[in-house]
Motif scaffolding. Structure first.
Motif, PDB file in Angstrom:
ATOM      1  N   LEU A 131      37.723 -16.956 -48.149  1.00  0.00           N
ATOM      2  CA  LEU A 131      38.316 -18.271 -48.386  1.00  0.00           C
ATOM      3  C   LEU A 131      38.383 -18.585 -49.881  1.00  0.00           C
ATOM      4  O   LEU A 131      39.348 -19.198 -50.351  1.00  0.00           O
ATOM      5  CB  LEU A 131      37.518 -19.346 -47.647  1.00  0.00           C
ATOM      6  N   ALA A 132      37.369 -18.161 -50.625  1.00  0.00           N
ATOM      7  CA  ALA A 132      37.387 -18.364 -52.073  1.00  0.00           C
ATOM      8  C   ALA A 132      38.520 -17.566 -52.723  1.00  0.00           C
ATOM      9  O   ALA A 132      39.164 -18.038 -53.669  1.00  0.00           O
ATOM     10  CB  ALA A 132      36.046 -17.966 -52.676  1.00  0.00           C
ATOM     11  N   GLN A 133      38.781 -16.386 -52.194  1.00  0.00           N
ATOM     12  CA  GLN A 133      39.895 -15.582 -52.708  1.00  0.00           C
ATOM     13  C   GLN A 133      41.228 -16.271 -52.425  1.00  0.00           C
ATOM     14  O   GLN A 133      42.107 -16.330 -53.294  1.00  0.00           O
ATOM     15  CB  GLN A 133      39.872 -14.193 -52.076  1.00  0.00           C
ATOM     16  N   ALA A 147      40.899 -24.761 -48.370  1.00  0.00           N
ATOM     17  CA  ALA A 147      40.056 -25.952 -48.477  1.00  0.00           C
ATOM     18  C   ALA A 147      39.610 -26.422 -47.100  1.00  0.00           C
ATOM     19  O   ALA A 147      38.439 -26.791 -46.901  1.00  0.00           O
ATOM     20  CB  ALA A 147      40.817 -27.066 -49.197  1.00  0.00           C
ATOM     21  N   GLU A 148      40.528 -26.400 -46.150  1.00  0.00           N
ATOM     22  CA  GLU A 148      40.187 -26.827 -44.792  1.00  0.00           C
ATOM     23  C   GLU A 148      39.237 -25.840 -44.127  1.00  0.00           C
ATOM     24  O   GLU A 148      38.385 -26.233 -43.316  1.00  0.00           O
ATOM     25  CB  GLU A 148      41.471 -26.974 -43.977  1.00  0.00           C
ATOM     26  N   ARG A 166      35.899 -27.466 -55.970  1.00  0.00           N
ATOM     27  CA  ARG A 166      35.966 -28.093 -57.294  1.00  0.00           C
ATOM     28  C   ARG A 166      37.196 -27.598 -58.058  1.00  0.00           C
ATOM     29  O   ARG A 166      37.945 -28.385 -58.645  1.00  0.00           O
ATOM     30  CB  ARG A 166      34.699 -27.778 -58.082  1.00  0.00           C
ATOM     31  N   ASN A 167      37.423 -26.297 -58.003  1.00  0.00           N
ATOM     32  CA  ASN A 167      38.582 -25.736 -58.699  1.00  0.00           C
ATOM     33  C   ASN A 167      39.893 -26.220 -58.073  1.00  0.00           C
ATOM     34  O   ASN A 167      40.859 -26.522 -58.786  1.00  0.00           O
ATOM     35  CB  ASN A 167      38.510 -24.210 -58.670  1.00  0.00           C
ATOM     36  N   LEU A 168      39.918 -26.312 -56.748  1.00  0.00           N
ATOM     37  CA  LEU A 168      41.123 -26.788 -56.064  1.00  0.00           C
ATOM     38  C   LEU A 168      41.387 -28.261 -56.363  1.00  0.00           C
ATOM     39  O   LEU A 168      42.537 -28.710 -56.342  1.00  0.00           O
ATOM     40  CB  LEU A 168      40.988 -26.577 -54.556  1.00  0.00           C
ATOM     41  N   VAL A 180      41.418 -31.196 -50.341  1.00  0.00           N
ATOM     42  CA  VAL A 180      40.091 -31.215 -50.972  1.00  0.00           C
ATOM     43  C   VAL A 180      39.365 -32.512 -50.631  1.00  0.00           C
ATOM     44  O   VAL A 180      38.166 -32.505 -50.303  1.00  0.00           O
ATOM     45  CB  VAL A 180      40.222 -31.048 -52.496  1.00  0.00           C
ATOM     46  N   VAL A 181      40.062 -33.633 -50.693  1.00  0.00           N
ATOM     47  CA  VAL A 181      39.446 -34.919 -50.356  1.00  0.00           C
ATOM     48  C   VAL A 181      38.951 -34.911 -48.915  1.00  0.00           C
ATOM     49  O   VAL A 181      37.813 -35.325 -48.627  1.00  0.00           O
ATOM     50  CB  VAL A 181      40.454 -36.067 -50.575  1.00  0.00           C
ATOM     51  N   ARG A 182      39.770 -34.423 -48.004  1.00  0.00           N
ATOM     52  CA  ARG A 182      39.361 -34.373 -46.592  1.00  0.00           C
ATOM     53  C   ARG A 182      38.157 -33.459 -46.403  1.00  0.00           C
ATOM     54  O   ARG A 182      37.238 -33.774 -45.629  1.00  0.00           O
ATOM     55  CB  ARG A 182      40.532 -33.902 -45.717  1.00  0.00           C
TER      56      ARG A 182
END
Length: 217
Positions: A131-133, A147-148, A166-168, A180-182
């Motif tokens: 997911l980070a990739q 993000a989800e 944080r990066n997103l 990201v907010v969700r």
């Protein structure tokens, strides 16, 4: 008597094994029944027996013109997920990834369900890395999806999952920032201390700080 070259012998054996695996996959593909669960079990069995050797042949199924074949592959990936075999995770994530963006809505929905309900819970550490990739790729749709997905990791991985979020959060795409907010809102209910520590870092960032009020709303 000519001397045997171990490297050549190994390559020859490996090539024969690959050919046998490819033939088995093709026979399975040609004889698949319409019973999705049974067909999925056959694919899972092939993955369990063939390991890395079966990957190239099954990877081709992700582009098969028959959506039923692609759905069967997703079912096989789900049934092959095994917490006792973490080395299999890399191949399973690689097989499911193209199906997450399939043009057929039913294939896409099934692949995303497999990721959400089978792969992430079975391989959380590997899922975090994958997911980070995806979050780092220059594709807003994939970034929002990552993000989800990050919020579905276990609370024990919260601190590490918050780093790609944080990066997103610095993305210029409103859909990514919304995702990201969700995600942070959900993380607040699952790992509140980790989220509050993270938000203190965001307070001094002119871009990220604009999201804090939305996250806490």
């Amino acid at each position: 008597m000519p001397r045997l070259n171990p490297a050549s012998l190994h390559a020859s054996v490996f090539a024969r094994e690959e050919a046998m695996i490819a033939e088995a996959v093709e026979k399975l593909r040609a004889g698949l029944s319409r019973d999705g669960q049974e067909a999925g079990r056959c694919v899972a069995g092939l993955i369990e027996q063939g390991g890395a050797l079966v990957f190239p042949a099954l990877r081709a199924w992700t582009a098969d013109p028959d959506p039923q074949i692609r759905k069967t592959l997703a079912q096989g990936v789900a049934q092959a997920a095994d917490p006792g075999n973490p080395f299999r995770a890399t191949f399973l994530f690689a097989l499911i990834e193209p199906l997450l963006w399939d043009q057929d809505p039913s294939v896409r929905a099934q692949a995303r369900r497999v990721l959400r309900e089978e792969l992430i819970p079975t391989y959380p550490e590997e899922a975090l890395e994958v997911l980070a990739q995806w979050a780092a790729e220059p594709n807003p749709q994939k970034q929002a999806f990552a993000a989800e997905g990050l919020v579905r990791l276990p609370p024990s991985l919260a601190k590490r999952a918050l780093i790609p979020l944080r990066n997103l959060g610095r993305s210029g795409d409103p859909k990514v920032r919304g995702a990201v907010v969700r995600a942070l809102r959900r993380w607040r209910t699952r790992a509140p201390e980790a989220v509050e520590m993270e938000l203190t870092r965001w307070a001094n960032d002119p871009v990220l700080s604009s999201l804090i009020q939305r996250i806490r709303a």
